[in-house]
Design a protein around this motif. Structure first.
Motif, PDB file in Angstrom:
ATOM      1  N   ALA A  54      -2.101  92.771  37.793  1.00 45.32           N
ATOM      2  CA  ALA A  54      -1.134  91.746  37.389  1.00 45.32           C
ATOM      3  C   ALA A  54      -0.172  92.371  36.385  1.00 45.32           C
ATOM      4  O   ALA A  54      -0.590  92.917  35.366  1.00 45.32           O
ATOM      5  CB  ALA A  54      -1.848  90.546  36.773  1.00 45.32           C
ATOM      6  N   VAL A  55       1.120  92.303  36.681  1.00 45.38           N
ATOM      7  CA  VAL A  55       2.150  92.945  35.859  1.00 45.38           C
ATOM      8  C   VAL A  55       3.149  91.897  35.400  1.00 45.38           C
ATOM      9  O   VAL A  55       3.675  91.126  36.205  1.00 45.38           O
ATOM     10  CB  VAL A  55       2.889  94.051  36.647  1.00 45.38           C
ATOM     11  CG1 VAL A  55       3.956  94.702  35.774  1.00 45.38           C
ATOM     12  CG2 VAL A  55       1.907  95.105  37.150  1.00 45.38           C
ATOM     13  N   SER A  56       3.407  91.872  34.098  1.00 47.31           N
ATOM     14  CA  SER A  56       4.386  90.953  33.519  1.00 47.31           C
ATOM     15  C   SER A  56       5.472  91.752  32.818  1.00 47.31           C
ATOM     16  O   SER A  56       5.187  92.720  32.100  1.00 47.31           O
ATOM     17  CB  SER A  56       3.712  90.013  32.516  1.00 47.31           C
ATOM     18  OG  SER A  56       4.682  89.267  31.803  1.00 47.31           O
ATOM     19  N   MET A  57       6.736  91.363  33.055  1.00 46.41           N
ATOM     20  CA  MET A  57       7.873  91.987  32.389  1.00 46.41           C
ATOM     21  C   MET A  57       8.740  90.883  31.791  1.00 46.41           C
ATOM     22  O   MET A  57       9.758  90.499  32.370  1.00 46.41           O
ATOM     23  CB  MET A  57       8.678  92.850  33.363  1.00 46.41           C
ATOM     24  CG  MET A  57       7.905  94.009  33.949  1.00 46.41           C
ATOM     25  SD  MET A  57       8.936  95.049  35.001  1.00 46.41           S
ATOM     26  CE  MET A  57       7.718  96.209  35.619  1.00 46.41           C
ATOM     27  N   PRO A  58       8.354  90.346  30.654  1.00 44.20           N
ATOM     28  CA  PRO A  58       9.070  89.194  30.089  1.00 44.20           C
ATOM     29  C   PRO A  58      10.457  89.558  29.571  1.00 44.20           C
ATOM     30  O   PRO A  58      10.688  90.646  29.051  1.00 44.20           O
ATOM     31  CB  PRO A  58       8.152  88.745  28.948  1.00 44.20           C
ATOM     32  CG  PRO A  58       7.394  89.984  28.568  1.00 44.20           C
ATOM     33  CD  PRO A  58       7.208  90.755  29.827  1.00 44.20           C
ATOM     34  N   THR A  59      11.379  88.624  29.744  1.00 40.91           N
ATOM     35  CA  THR A  59      12.721  88.738  29.190  1.00 40.91           C
ATOM     36  C   THR A  59      12.978  87.524  28.302  1.00 40.91           C
ATOM     37  O   THR A  59      12.102  86.683  28.102  1.00 40.91           O
ATOM     38  CB  THR A  59      13.780  88.798  30.304  1.00 40.91           C
ATOM     39  OG1 THR A  59      13.820  87.533  30.974  1.00 40.91           O
ATOM     40  CG2 THR A  59      13.458  89.893  31.310  1.00 40.91           C
ATOM     41  N   GLU A  60      14.183  87.421  27.791  1.00 36.40           N
ATOM     42  CA  GLU A  60      14.508  86.306  26.902  1.00 36.40           C
ATOM     43  C   GLU A  60      14.470  84.972  27.639  1.00 36.40           C
ATOM     44  O   GLU A  60      14.131  83.936  27.065  1.00 36.40           O
ATOM     45  CB  GLU A  60      15.896  86.524  26.296  1.00 36.40           C
ATOM     46  CG  GLU A  60      16.308  85.447  25.299  1.00 36.40           C
ATOM     47  CD  GLU A  60      17.661  85.717  24.678  1.00 36.40           C
ATOM     48  OE1 GLU A  60      18.129  84.862  23.882  1.00 36.40           O
ATOM     49  OE2 GLU A  60      18.257  86.781  24.984  1.00 36.40           O
ATOM     50  N   GLN A  90       5.854  79.347  30.466  1.00 34.54           N
ATOM     51  CA  GLN A  90       5.753  79.556  29.029  1.00 34.54           C
ATOM     52  C   GLN A  90       5.803  81.048  28.707  1.00 34.54           C
ATOM     53  O   GLN A  90       5.286  81.868  29.475  1.00 34.54           O
ATOM     54  CB  GLN A  90       4.444  78.976  28.474  1.00 34.54           C
ATOM     55  CG  GLN A  90       4.260  77.489  28.736  1.00 34.54           C
ATOM     56  CD  GLN A  90       5.197  76.633  27.921  1.00 34.54           C
ATOM     57  OE1 GLN A  90       5.712  77.058  26.882  1.00 34.54           O
ATOM     58  NE2 GLN A  90       5.435  75.416  28.362  1.00 34.54           N
ATOM     59  N   ALA A  91       6.427  81.394  27.587  1.00 38.90           N
ATOM     60  CA  ALA A  91       6.370  82.778  27.127  1.00 38.90           C
ATOM     61  C   ALA A  91       4.918  83.155  26.898  1.00 38.90           C
ATOM     62  O   ALA A  91       4.158  82.376  26.320  1.00 38.90           O
ATOM     63  CB  ALA A  91       7.175  82.940  25.836  1.00 38.90           C
ATOM     64  N   SER A  92       4.498  84.336  27.347  1.00 37.94           N
ATOM     65  CA  SER A  92       3.071  84.645  27.259  1.00 37.94           C
ATOM     66  C   SER A  92       2.810  86.135  27.392  1.00 37.94           C
ATOM     67  O   SER A  92       3.586  86.875  28.006  1.00 37.94           O
ATOM     68  CB  SER A  92       2.287  83.905  28.351  1.00 37.94           C
ATOM     69  OG  SER A  92       2.800  84.220  29.619  1.00 37.94           O
ATOM     70  N   THR A  93       1.722  86.562  26.784  1.00 38.44           N
ATOM     71  CA  THR A  93       1.180  87.906  26.967  1.00 38.44           C
ATOM     72  C   THR A  93      -0.236  87.781  27.516  1.00 38.44           C
ATOM     73  O   THR A  93      -0.943  86.816  27.229  1.00 38.44           O
ATOM     74  CB  THR A  93       1.151  88.679  25.642  1.00 38.44           C
ATOM     75  OG1 THR A  93       0.356  87.962  24.686  1.00 38.44           O
ATOM     76  CG2 THR A  93       2.547  88.869  25.084  1.00 38.44           C
TER      77      THR A  93
END
Length: 360
Positions: A54-60, A90-93
């Motif tokens: 599972a790969v996440s690349m969050p932006t603004e 939701q913004a998340s790590t």
């Protein structure tokens, strides 16, 4: 097909299909949906499910996730097509993963979420008052009860557990571990789940480094030593082993250790890989900050460097190179966040009985 075959034969056929095809079959007809949503099918599918990343690349403005297959042999010539992808609301790590579920944390307001990328369900775990520093989180499942538990650990407020199946509020665990003696600082907020236990690298605030171990079933703590005193070390799971990556400079290389069971029955560390520190990437020492994702049969490695690049390390050539298997950061991307995942059709509402479940 429903008229001619019993449901157990239909289930056996569906279990042989790729995950993407099973997800499509849920939409074909209600009898197939009923088969796929049974507890027996979910359990059987989970036991046969191949590892994924599972790969996440969050932006603004977005928080996109992609789930990719992890192959036994490396492929470098083209990007993988994701099994599934979604924009989490939701913004998340990522803080943990077990049975196809992800534990996510909003870094701005400290909210916790459980989500399943396959069923597209998520739920917010409410009622926990966190502290601004020293927080540790973990997500695991009891080996006997099969209950899924989220663990919150802090040296000041202690240990709190949320059991997904019960839906009860957070409860404090009066652990057998003396926090004053063993736990003053945690080097990683996300606990590593392995063999029914959660593990964190912790320090007593003086000179000692320990691995803090929490048995998810019994909810008891224990500690054991790291293979070397390396305060820059990292814990990971590699297959069926717990690994310790020593990324502090010791001689000419960095070492990866695996936790094995000795002939006496006790746990012992065994050195299995040494990576030459003479190699670097873009002039930056690769091994000062890396997340080991996978070790292949030939000793080659898949590595996430500095939460920015996916790197392939050749054990034979002792070289590194960037690969685009799982995508690259855009200019507006903050970082890359990833974890190994076993995709499943485990439903938060239907199988775990959770309330306030939402879809995305």
């Amino acid at each position: 097909m429903k008229k001619d075959l019993p449901s157990e034969i239909i289930a056996d056929i569906l279990l042989r299909l790729p995950l993407e095809s099973v997800a499509t079959c849920k939409c074909v007809c209600k009898p197939w949906l009923d088969v796929i949503e049974t507890d027996d099918f979910v359990t059987s599918h989970l036991s046969k499910s191949a590892p994924a990343l599972a790969v996440s690349m969050p932006t603004e403005y977005s928080n996109w996730f992609n789930v990719f297959k992890l192959e036994d042999e490396p492929e470098h010539e083209h990007e993988h097509v994701p099994i599934t992808k979604f924009d989490f609301p939701q913004a998340s790590t990522i803080q943990g993963s077990v049975d196809g579920l992800l534990l996510l944390k909003n870094p701005f307001i400290d909210h916790l979420y459980i989500c399943n990328p396959v069923t597209r369900e998520f739920v917010e775990l409410r009622g926990l008052r966190t502290l601004p520093r020293g927080d540790c989180y973990g997500f695991g499942v009891g080996k006997i009860s099969g209950q899924h538990k989220v663990v919150y650990l802090n040296p000041k407020s202690g240990c709190h557990v949320y059991t997904l199946e019960t839906g009860y509020p957070w409860r404090r665990v009066e652990a057998a571990l003396s926090f004053d003696n063993y736990y003053n600082f945690c080097f990683s907020s996300a606990g590593v789940y392995f063999n029914g236990n959660l593990h964190w690298l912790v320090s007593n605030g003086r000179t000692s480094l320990y691995i803090c171990c929490f048995d998810v079933e019994t909810e008891c703590f224990s500690t054991f030593s790291t293979p070397v005193e390396s305060f820059m070390g990292k814990l990971h799971t590699l297959g069926d082993c717990l690994s310790f990556c020593d990324i502090e400079p010791h001689g000419d290389g960095n070492v990866i250790w695996l936790l094995k069971e000795c002939e006496s029955g006790e746990k012992c560390w065994r050195e299995v890989h040494a990576i030459s520190r003479k190699e670097s990437y873009y002039g930056i020492d690769l091994y000062d900050s890396f997340q080991l994702i996978q070790v292949y049969r030939n000793g080659d490695m898949l590595i996430l460097w500095d939460e920015k690049l996916f790197i392939y390390y050749s054990n034979e050539e002792r070289t590194t190179r960037e690969i685009g298997l799982f995508g690259k950061m855009d200019d507006d991307c903050y970082y890359i966040n990833c974890i190994t995942l076993t995709p499943s059709f485990l439903s938060l509402k239907r199988n775990l009985g959770m309330e306030n479940v939402m879809s995305f």
